[in-house]
Design an enzyme around this catalytic site. Structure first.
Site, mmCIF file in Angstrom:
data_model
loop_
_atom_site.group_PDB
_atom_site.id
_atom_site.type_symbol
_atom_site.label_atom_id
_atom_site.label_comp_id
_atom_site.label_asym_id
_atom_site.label_seq_id
_atom_site.Cartn_x
_atom_site.Cartn_y
_atom_site.Cartn_z
ATOM 1 C CG ASP A 137 -1.642 1.203 1.282
ATOM 2 O OD1 ASP A 137 -1.608 2.200 0.437
ATOM 3 O OD2 ASP A 137 -2.385 1.328 2.341
ATOM 4 C CD GLU B 41 34.699 15.233 2.727
ATOM 5 O OE1 GLU B 41 34.542 16.164 3.385
ATOM 6 O OE2 GLU B 41 35.665 15.128 1.989
ATOM 7 C CD GLU C 229 30.816 17.497 8.774
ATOM 8 O OE1 GLU C 229 31.882 17.926 8.320
ATOM 9 O OE2 GLU C 229 29.963 18.363 9.074
ATOM 10 C CD GLU D 60 34.337 17.391 10.952
ATOM 11 O OE1 GLU D 60 34.578 18.533 11.335
ATOM 12 O OE2 GLU D 60 34.768 17.033 9.662
ATOM 13 C CD GLU E 228 34.020 14.256 7.336
ATOM 14 O OE1 GLU E 228 33.614 15.210 7.736
ATOM 15 O OE2 GLU E 228 34.650 14.083 6.435
ATOM 16 C CG HIS F 155 31.893 19.384 2.647
ATOM 17 N ND1 HIS F 155 33.008 19.411 3.766
ATOM 18 C CD2 HIS F 155 31.242 20.155 3.226
ATOM 19 C CE1 HIS F 155 32.910 20.403 4.556
ATOM 20 N NE2 HIS F 155 31.594 20.989 4.348
ATOM 21 N NE ARG G 124 39.492 23.634 4.653
ATOM 22 C CZ ARG G 124 39.440 22.098 4.100
ATOM 23 N NH1 ARG G 124 38.231 21.687 4.193
ATOM 24 N NH2 ARG G 124 40.599 21.589 3.934
ATOM 25 C CD GLU H 160 34.937 19.629 -0.284
ATOM 26 O OE1 GLU H 160 34.842 19.667 0.908
ATOM 27 O OE2 GLU H 160 36.250 19.678 -0.630
ATOM 28 N NE ARG I 66 33.743 23.885 1.966
ATOM 29 C CZ ARG I 66 34.399 23.082 2.934
ATOM 30 N NH1 ARG I 66 34.980 21.877 2.600
ATOM 31 N NH2 ARG I 66 34.484 23.481 4.345
#
Length: 474
Positions: free
Chosen positions: A55, A134, A136, A216, A224, A273, A343, A362, A364
């Site tokens: 269902d 990655e 976390e 982390e 992480e 990330h 970053r 990457e 982020r």
């Protein structure tokens, strides 16, 4: 456990391993794994072709009650023996199909991811997109929360929490990571090494390859675990296995895990990330001789991701809590720019390795509250759109963002300030997702309406505890 490829392989494993239960799993529209179980004897070769009925009307964002019947079709290569159930149980991830037409269900997130991978191949740009998230998370000891007509609160606790440095613990040993200083301390400050190691060893036993685990930045048990990259659909499957294992190993130790982006005020949030690269044959299409060793295709992919980022975030950062994380001052990527160093930029080019094979982007901004099938597919569609339309990402943001003069800083676009803003951006900008019928108009409309009605508006209706501190005495 050897890799299964066919229904016959699954049946042989059921017999050889004396499997008693088969657990059939699929993803709901918003991003939670669902399951139901059948005795192992029920599974035969027709189960994979004809499917097994259930269902679908009770699954969030799916069928109406008058169209409730759906089919799950198990995928042989996804199988693994569950490491937590008492009875010997084989888990199979499933695709969802319409029982009348036999077609793949358009709101099945795994189907959307499969279509995205197929569209990439049909575009001629690349054969495969590799993803490496990655993810976390926090490992807490206790969580309590409630909201009703006359009160609203949450209470988090962790033996690692810096807020417990003065608590009588009989004895309090004092090894509590400082706020924003939880990155890489050895035990006894890092009290969760053994639990994280159990998590990665359990993941490897069920076929999810792990590259690293560590504490982390935040206090209170932030962690992480990094998986080895894989193609889009496989990595989406792996992220579900990852969250399942991490939560259940924590529960074995009487702890609780959350993938909420910002559970703690005034400390770093939880991101995901995501590394992405496109390959054709044995060639990494993102490797070149341009900025940070990137190719033109990689630069155009960055252009696509940055151009569509406001709408993309409605899928990759899809909770109201996501935008508590995406604020300045906590290493969060709030600037819609790219950089090999900064970053706080939305797209970073990792420089850990100079090998062309390791060249990747990457992104982020995403966080692990997302539905990975939808998030990775949307990222890929934005990158493809950038390549197809040769979208120039502009100049990199290699300066320290916090040292930029105001007149220069205001030229750098930023991420949406709320889920409402991101959903409004998605409403205005989603044609790139519709290419190849990967996302349908129905999927986009359902996503926006569900998120607006069930999350954005529900949050906006309720008083916030801090409002009492600000306004009670006015």
């Amino acid at each position: 456990m050897s890799k299964m490829k066919t229904p016959r392989d699954v049946l042989n494993l059921i017999k050889g391993e004396r499997v008693e239960i088969v657990d059939l799993r699929f993803m709901d529209f918003l991003g939670l794994w669902q399951h139901f179980s059948v005795p192992a004897r029920v599974i035969d070769e027709d189960s994979f072709e004809g499917g097994i009925g259930f269902d679908g009307s009770s699954i969030r964002g799916w069928q109406a009650i008058n169209e409730s019947d759906m089919l799950v079709k198990p995928v042989p290569e996804t199988g693994f023996i569950d490491p937590f159930f008492q009875a010997k149980t084989l888990v199979l991830i499933c695709n969802i199909c319409d029982p009348v037409t036999g077609e793949d269900y358009t709101r099945d997130p795994r189907n959307i991811a499969r279509k995205a991978a197929t569209y990439l191949q049909s575009s001629g740009i690349a054969d495969v997109a590799y993803f490496g998230p990655e993810a976390e998370f926090f490992i807490f000891d206790d969580i309590r929360f409630d909201q009703n007509e006359h009160e609203g609160y949450y209470h988090i606790d962790s033996v690692e929490g810096r807020w417990n440095s003065g608590r009588a613990e009989g004895p309090n040993l004092g090894y509590k990571p400082r706020y924003k200083e939880g990155y890489f301390p050895v035990p006894p400050t890092d009290s969760l090494q053994d639990i994280r190691s159990e998590m990665i060893l359990t993941l490897e036993k069920i076929g999810v390859l792990i590259e690293a685990q560590h504490h982390e930045v935040a206090t209170g048990g932030q962690a992480e675990i990094d998986m080895r990259f894989a193609p889009l659909v496989e990595m989406s499957d792996n992220l579900l296995k990852y969250k399942y294992v991490v939560k259940n190993v924590a529960r074995k130790h009487n702890k609780t895990v959350t993938f909420m982006p910002k559970p703690l005020f005034n400390d770093n949030g939880t991101g995901m990330h995501v590394h992405i690269s496109l390959w054709k044959g044995d060639e990494n299409l993102f490797a070149g001789d341009g900025y940070a060793g990137l190719s033109k295709a990689a630069m155009y992919a960055i252009g696509g991701i940055l151009t569509h980022a406001p709408s993309l975030l409605a899928i990759t950062s899809p909770t109201t809590n996501s935008y508590r994380r995406l604020v300045p001052g906590f290493e969060a990527p709030v600037n819609l720019a790219y950089s090999s160093r900064n970053r706080s930029a939305a797209v970073r080019i990792p420089l850990y390795s100079t090998s062309p094979r390791a060249k990747r982007l990457e992104f982020r901004c995403p966080d692990p509250s997302c539905n990975p099938y939808l998030a990775f597919s949307a990222m890929l569609m934005a990158a493809i759109d950038g390549i197809q339309n040769k979208i120039d990402p502009g100049e990199p943001l290699d300066k320290d963002i916090y040292d930029l003069p105001p007149e220069e800083l205001e030229k750098v676009p930023t991420t949406p300030g709320s889920l409402r803003e991101a959903l409004e951006a998605l409403e205005a900008d989603h044609d790139y997702l519709l290419k190849g019928d990967v996302f349908t108009s129905d999927v986009i409309e359902t996503w926006i309406s569900y998120k607006m009605e069930r999350e954005v508006q529900e949050i906006e209706l309720r008083p916030h505890p801090w409002e009492f501190a600000l306004y009670y005495d006015i």
